[in-house]
Motif scaffolding. Sequence first.
Motif, short mmCIF file in Angstrom:
data_model
loop_
_atom_site.label_atom_id
_atom_site.label_comp_id
_atom_site.label_asym_id
_atom_site.label_seq_id
_atom_site.Cartn_x
_atom_site.Cartn_y
_atom_site.Cartn_z
N UNK A 336 54.35 -49.67 -10.28
CA UNK A 336 55.50 -50.31 -10.91
C UNK A 336 55.84 -51.65 -10.28
N UNK A 337 55.67 -51.73 -8.96
CA UNK A 337 56.07 -52.96 -8.26
C UNK A 337 54.92 -53.96 -8.09
N UNK A 338 53.69 -53.53 -8.39
CA UNK A 338 52.55 -54.39 -8.10
C UNK A 338 52.60 -55.74 -8.81
N UNK A 339 52.92 -55.81 -10.13
CA UNK A 339 52.99 -57.14 -10.78
C UNK A 339 54.02 -58.06 -10.15
N UNK A 340 55.19 -57.51 -9.78
CA UNK A 340 56.22 -58.35 -9.16
C UNK A 340 55.76 -58.86 -7.80
N UNK A 341 55.14 -57.97 -7.00
CA UNK A 341 54.65 -58.40 -5.69
C UNK A 341 53.50 -59.40 -5.84
N UNK A 342 52.69 -59.22 -6.87
CA UNK A 342 51.62 -60.20 -7.14
C UNK A 342 52.21 -61.56 -7.46
N UNK A 343 53.25 -61.57 -8.28
CA UNK A 343 53.96 -62.81 -8.63
C UNK A 343 54.51 -63.50 -7.38
N UNK A 344 55.17 -62.74 -6.51
CA UNK A 344 55.74 -63.32 -5.29
C UNK A 344 54.66 -63.78 -4.34
N UNK A 431 62.21 -60.35 -13.63
CA UNK A 431 62.88 -59.37 -14.49
C UNK A 431 62.01 -58.91 -15.64
N UNK A 432 61.26 -59.83 -16.23
CA UNK A 432 60.36 -59.46 -17.33
C UNK A 432 59.28 -58.51 -16.84
N UNK A 437 57.12 -52.94 -16.37
CA UNK A 437 56.74 -51.79 -15.55
C UNK A 437 57.51 -50.54 -15.96
N UNK A 438 58.80 -50.71 -16.28
CA UNK A 438 59.61 -49.58 -16.69
C UNK A 438 59.19 -49.03 -18.06
N UNK A 439 58.78 -49.97 -18.95
CA UNK A 439 58.39 -49.57 -20.30
C UNK A 439 56.98 -49.01 -20.36
#
Length: 440
Positions: A336-344, A431-432, A437-439
């Motif tokens: 769930x968090x991997x895309x956000x961490x990739x972005x950061x 946020x997107x 990830x939630x969906x």
Amino acid sequence: MEAITNVSVRIVQRYLPSAFVLAVMLTAIVFMLGMGITRQSPIDMVTYWGDGFSALFKFGMQMTLVLLTGYVLALTPVVQTALSGLTRHAGSPRQAILLTIVVSFVCYYLNWGFGMVAGAILAREMGQRVAGIHFPLLVAAAYGGELVRGPSSSIPLVIATPGHFMEDAIGIVPVSQTLYSGWNIALTLLLLALLLAFFARQKQPEHIVTLQMTDQTASEPTEPPATHDGTPSDRIEHSRLPTLFLGAMAALYLIVQAVNDGLSIDLNTVIIFFLALGLLLHRSPKAYLAAAEKGVSAARGIIVQFPLYAGIAGMMTGSGLVTHFSEAVISLATPATFPILTFLCAGIVNFFIPSGGGQWAIQGPIMMEAAAAIGADPAQTIMAFTWGDGWTNQIQPFWALPLLGVAGLSARDIMGYLIIWLVISGLAIGGVFAALALLG
């Protein structure tokens, strides 16, 4: 928000060094990190720096020519007339800012090199012709759209191309799942709306800074005197034939390439396009070179600083800092968090390696292998990396140098606004990806 932005502007103007000094400071930071984290010797770090120093010579020359040919095109009588007509639609500073944002955002979306020059030129014209406008605010607004990822984004295009270097690991990921997915188009429109809303709320400061026109930055067309001494060499210098011939050759080349290979916009295409139009629209070789003389001074930041960032990238890759940092981020990730961490992660590393393709070549295999291991969506991972690579361009002087050169400003003039926009856009993009990830 306005109060926070004003504080940010004051802090940046007081403490942010020049772009050149900042590049030197980043060089020193990476030099020390290489010795402290990956245990490299000073000689090793110096070697990595020297080996990387020349890596961006080709790209630096391309960027110099994008700026120069675009600058020269902007000084043609036809383009000046068109820009004047566009500025007449802006009757107030706020209207000028909003119109500049929309035009530059669309141009950035089509091609970031084209958007860089087009946005800077339009901002300069607005600054010259719209009374009471704070020029640094206008230029910051023109640069705010640079983070958008459009058809010229290299990473999604590479992954969609058969035979790419990671095909065995992840296969072909079509652009319909990345650049042109419904959620990515919605994110693009959301960022445009937020960009307009943010800059629309900014009031003109009490003490506005206007566009300072000099002989070197003046945007009026530069035409040499019509009179000449009558010698054969002087007559040809004032003749349209040389520029028409060369401009026609450049235009014909683009037509042939489009017919044979389809329309593909890259840096080389943009350069030849600007060159062709500039040659065809200037009245003589003398006029073209007089305009080019003004444009050369605007490119000095690119010429001096691009090799410094190439040296920084050389130290980051040679010392293993990029791999070390990427693996540290991956160790904290869940599906769930991997895309956000990739972005950061991409956003932070981009500050030290400001080249999307180069950064992907180093980090891409690591991130995609981790995505497969934990079951993260590959298309979302690719776009998270792509957006992260563009996100921190907002506070990376490397990418702002062409725009600042045309505008005649320094990084500290616009970064106060862009730091706040970095936070707003980062929250929106993050946020997107959190919602996806939630969906999913």
